[in-house]
Design an enzyme around this catalytic site. Sequence first.
Site, PDB file in Angstrom:
ATOM      1  N   GLY A 165       0.842  -1.196   0.000  1.00  0.00           N
ATOM      2  CA  GLY A 165       0.000   0.000   0.000  1.00  0.00           C
ATOM      3  C   GLY A 165       0.869   1.236   0.000  1.00  0.00           C
ATOM      4  CE  LYS A 166       5.409   5.090  -0.498  1.00  0.00           C
ATOM      5  NZ  LYS A 166       6.622   4.356  -0.106  1.00  0.00           N
ATOM      6  N   GLY A 167       0.462   5.855   0.584  1.00  0.00           N
ATOM      7  CA  GLY A 167      -0.403   7.016   0.692  1.00  0.00           C
ATOM      8  C   GLY A 167       0.390   8.276   0.499  1.00  0.00           C
TER       9      GLY A 167
END
Length: 412
Positions: A104-106
């Site tokens: 995931g990444k944000g």
Amino acid sequence: MTDSHAKSAYGQSVADACRRLGYSSTIEALLTLAALEIKVEIPIIRDNGELAIFTGYRVQHQNARGPCKGGLRYHPQVDIDDVRELASLMTMKTALAGIPLGGGKGGIACNPHEMSQRELEMLTRKFVKRIHREIGPNSDIMAPDVGTNAQTMGWIHSEYSSIYGHSPAAVTGKPLALGGSLGRDKATGFGIGIVVAEYARHRNSPLEGATAVIQGFGNVGFHAAQALTALGVKVVAISDSRSAVRRDAGVDLAALSAQKRSRGSLKDTDGHDSIDPEALFEIDCDYLVPAALGDAIHMGNAARLACRTVVEGANAPVTAEADAALRERGIAIIPDILANAGGVIVSYFEWVQNLQRQIWPLEQVDDELTRILGNAAREVLDHAGEAGLDLRSAAFDIAIRRVKDALDATGI
Ligand code: NAD
């Protein structure tokens, strides 16, 4: 950073690996698309009393092997394409390391250097308020990235825990006082040392007296310099965003840190020659470690590189075209999903410690990191040798096979 090349480089790496492994185009699409993409608008009152609205993203790429895991980046150029590509790289990184997590990444499009601590805290807490239903210890675990740090993770921990009760495993890279892990700060740079040591052993080339050049004097660059120096490598040049210094006998990291603290730049540090940052990549060396932003090595400078091996400390620092050009020139590349995996591996240790209410001593963290990352490096080097592949292709083969096995086991 744009990381824009990662799209094509990542997509190409996945397509090539799927072809080598005989996987269908549906599997390729599953590995390229993201499972969930969140975009939120975050209004905050600035210190001057005005209302400002920031756009935040969280992408969950793959969770077949475990909860999504990946950093949160604060940078003006953050956009959904970057975040998606970085999330997919995390899926490959966790799979290659063999840890039970997905990708995931944000990110939030903002300039943290132009914001006060109060504004950053408001922004971070409101972001968590917007997305808290989608994150957590069993679904998606954030961590620091460019522009965020342990303090940011502390705010996330506090906000998330105010909704769900004390939940340290919901976020990693926290301050030690809130359940952070010993050894997390240095983990990515220390891991670069582990990977380079395996690589040198595999090639029978001694590290004592070898030379390195490092771009970036942040978390990764500084700790990589420390780790390589401890292995006997001479770090002969290093840079930050505005300055670069050279010292053929090996840079003095304590002096450079002091200079950076007092002057905000590495320039004019006693005993070091100040050089043009543009000339950094042209210095003859065994290992060049880009540890700043994406796309640092591109077709505009690839032909001038004078190193034997590039070690990708940053995420996606080599464009797809430059990757091909460097291989043509016989310059090896140790890919990001292996070289900088130390950070996510120690984040995994932090998650495990928090879930089990344990505190590991630093020695245990370092030993386990050395074991897991050393194994991953040996697997990549062996597979590359046996299959006649470059290291990035070998790393993708191993990672993609593991994700596909998990997808198969879920019945897809
Ligand atoms: P950081 O913000 O601590 O440091 C970045 C450094 O790069 C700073 O010293 C900055 O001055 C320098 N820099 C920026 N532009 C530059 C330029 N044009 N030339 C030279 N230096 C420049 O960030 P970090 O945590 O060290 O992350 C660096 C890279 O490593 C990013 O790509 C990040 O995604 C990746 N990464 C970080 C971790 C981690 O644990 N921190 C883990 C894996 C990957």
